[in-house]
Design a protein around this motif. Structure first.
Motif, PDB file in Angstrom:
ATOM      1  N   ARG A   1     -35.534 -52.013  45.103  1.00 24.92           N
ATOM      2  CA  ARG A   1     -36.367 -51.362  44.091  1.00 24.92           C
ATOM      3  C   ARG A   1     -35.545 -50.616  43.031  1.00 24.92           C
ATOM      4  NH1 ARG A   1     -41.229 -52.534  45.266  1.00 24.92           N
ATOM      5  NH2 ARG A   1     -42.006 -52.677  47.366  1.00 24.92           N
ATOM      6  N   ILE A   2     -34.226 -50.649  43.167  1.00 26.96           N
ATOM      7  CA  ILE A   2     -33.356 -50.031  42.157  1.00 26.96           C
ATOM      8  C   ILE A   2     -33.216 -51.014  41.000  1.00 26.96           C
ATOM      9  CG2 ILE A   2     -30.963 -49.306  41.718  1.00 26.96           C
ATOM     10  CD1 ILE A   2     -32.330 -47.266  43.386  1.00 26.96           C
ATOM     11  N   GLU A   3     -33.324 -50.516  39.788  1.00 33.17           N
ATOM     12  CA  GLU A   3     -33.266 -51.395  38.620  1.00 33.17           C
ATOM     13  C   GLU A   3     -31.865 -51.948  38.368  1.00 33.17           C
ATOM     14  OE1 GLU A   3     -34.113 -50.858  33.922  1.00 33.17           O
ATOM     15  OE2 GLU A   3     -35.614 -50.041  35.314  1.00 33.17           O
ATOM     16  N   ASP A   4     -30.857 -51.077  38.437  1.00 34.37           N
ATOM     17  CA  ASP A   4     -29.478 -51.482  38.179  1.00 34.37           C
ATOM     18  C   ASP A   4     -28.543 -50.378  38.672  1.00 34.37           C
ATOM     19  OD1 ASP A   4     -29.568 -49.456  36.214  1.00 34.37           O
ATOM     20  OD2 ASP A   4     -29.862 -50.884  34.577  1.00 34.37           O
ATOM     21  N   SER A   5     -27.253 -50.549  38.439  1.00 33.43           N
ATOM     22  CA  SER A   5     -26.284 -49.571  38.948  1.00 33.43           C
ATOM     23  C   SER A   5     -26.462 -48.198  38.298  1.00 33.43           C
ATOM     24  CB  SER A   5     -24.862 -50.085  38.773  1.00 33.43           C
ATOM     25  OG  SER A   5     -24.613 -50.431  37.438  1.00 33.43           O
ATOM     26  N   ASN A   6     -26.890 -48.129  37.047  1.00 32.14           N
ATOM     27  CA  ASN A   6     -27.130 -46.827  36.408  1.00 32.14           C
ATOM     28  C   ASN A   6     -28.265 -46.085  37.099  1.00 32.14           C
ATOM     29  OD1 ASN A   6     -25.087 -46.970  34.469  1.00 32.14           O
ATOM     30  ND2 ASN A   6     -26.386 -48.151  33.083  1.00 32.14           N
ATOM     31  N   ASP A   7     -29.308 -46.805  37.459  1.00 29.57           N
ATOM     32  CA  ASP A   7     -30.427 -46.223  38.197  1.00 29.57           C
ATOM     33  C   ASP A   7     -29.937 -45.693  39.552  1.00 29.57           C
ATOM     34  OD1 ASP A   7     -33.022 -45.515  38.959  1.00 29.57           O
ATOM     35  OD2 ASP A   7     -33.622 -47.573  39.435  1.00 29.57           O
ATOM     36  N   PHE A   8     -29.080 -46.462  40.226  1.00 28.01           N
ATOM     37  CA  PHE A   8     -28.513 -46.041  41.507  1.00 28.01           C
ATOM     38  C   PHE A   8     -27.671 -44.770  41.330  1.00 28.01           C
ATOM     39  CE2 PHE A   8     -25.357 -46.008  44.899  1.00 28.01           C
ATOM     40  CZ  PHE A   8     -26.127 -46.268  46.028  1.00 28.01           C
TER      41      PHE A   8
ATOM     42  N   ASP B   1     -27.878 -42.513  38.990  1.00 29.12           N
ATOM     43  CA  ASP B   1     -28.752 -41.391  38.635  1.00 29.12           C
ATOM     44  C   ASP B   1     -29.546 -40.858  39.818  1.00 29.12           C
ATOM     45  OD1 ASP B   1     -27.896 -41.563  36.021  1.00 29.12           O
ATOM     46  OD2 ASP B   1     -29.673 -42.639  35.307  1.00 29.12           O
ATOM     47  N   SER B   2     -29.975 -41.746  40.699  1.00 26.89           N
ATOM     48  CA  SER B   2     -30.858 -41.322  41.787  1.00 26.89           C
ATOM     49  C   SER B   2     -30.150 -41.091  43.121  1.00 26.89           C
ATOM     50  CB  SER B   2     -31.980 -42.344  41.977  1.00 26.89           C
ATOM     51  OG  SER B   2     -31.461 -43.613  42.293  1.00 26.89           O
TER      52      SER B   2
ATOM     53  N   ILE C   1     -26.125 -53.614  42.558  1.00 26.53           N
ATOM     54  CA  ILE C   1     -25.197 -52.533  42.189  1.00 26.53           C
ATOM     55  C   ILE C   1     -23.738 -52.953  42.354  1.00 26.53           C
ATOM     56  CG2 ILE C   1     -26.870 -50.703  42.658  1.00 26.53           C
ATOM     57  CD1 ILE C   1     -25.323 -50.239  45.347  1.00 26.53           C
TER      58      ILE C   1
END
Length: 164
Positions: A105-112, A114-115, A134
């Motif tokens: 459910r993570i959009e991409d490595s930036n989302d990972f 950030d969260s 990622i």
């Protein structure tokens, strides 16, 4: 590509987990027990900061692999993909933890980043389902396991185990 089998599996896995070498192995699992055997062979040699990235379609055996690792370490919790929580933590002894990720459910490595962040990578053993999402932020020594199903045999799985 070299084939892992009952005779060479432990020596080869020990070698790849103790070195930052490039490799490519194949493994054929004829059933869930074979997949758990492969996972337990990995578990014997896992140490803090080892990262295993599991990729494959839904139902390919990623969580079964994680169950084999948990079984080796005596983790009695029900193992399931942390699809909504993203990460489950399992303490295996006073000095080590397994972090089981599902980044579907993570959009991409930036989302990972950030969260979740990358602190987990050095603080325990990381098993990451859907890790290709990622891939660009994973440490160089990460081990990738691509799992595919046999279209004619429901129980059969093909594993490609590699690092570049």
């Amino acid at each position: 590509m070299q084939e892992l089998n009952i005779h060479n599996i432990d020596n080869n896995i020990k070698n790849i987990l103790n070195n930052d070498i490039s490799f490519e192995y194949s493994y054929i699992s004829n059933n869930t027990d074979d997949t758990i055997h492969l996972a337990k062979s990995f578990a014997k040699f896992l140490k803090c900061s080892d990262i295993i990235v599991l990729n494959g379609e839904l139902g390919s055996g990623k969580t079964v692999f994680m169950s084999g690792i948990a079984d080796y370490f005596g983790i009695e919790d029900q193992i399931s993909s942390p699809t909504f929580t993203i990460v489950n933590e399992y303490t295996i002894n006073d000095s080590n933890t397994i972090f089981h990720f599902d980044v579907y459910r993570i959009e991409d490595s930036n989302d990972f980043l950030d969260s979740i962040g990358t602190e987990y990578f050095s603080n325990g053993i990381c098993i990451i389902e859907w890790g290709n999402i990622i891939k660009d932020i994973l440490p160089k020594n990460s081990i990738f396991i691509d799992i595919s199903k046999d279209e004619n045999d429901y129980d059969k799985r093909y594993f490609k185990i590699w690092r570049k």
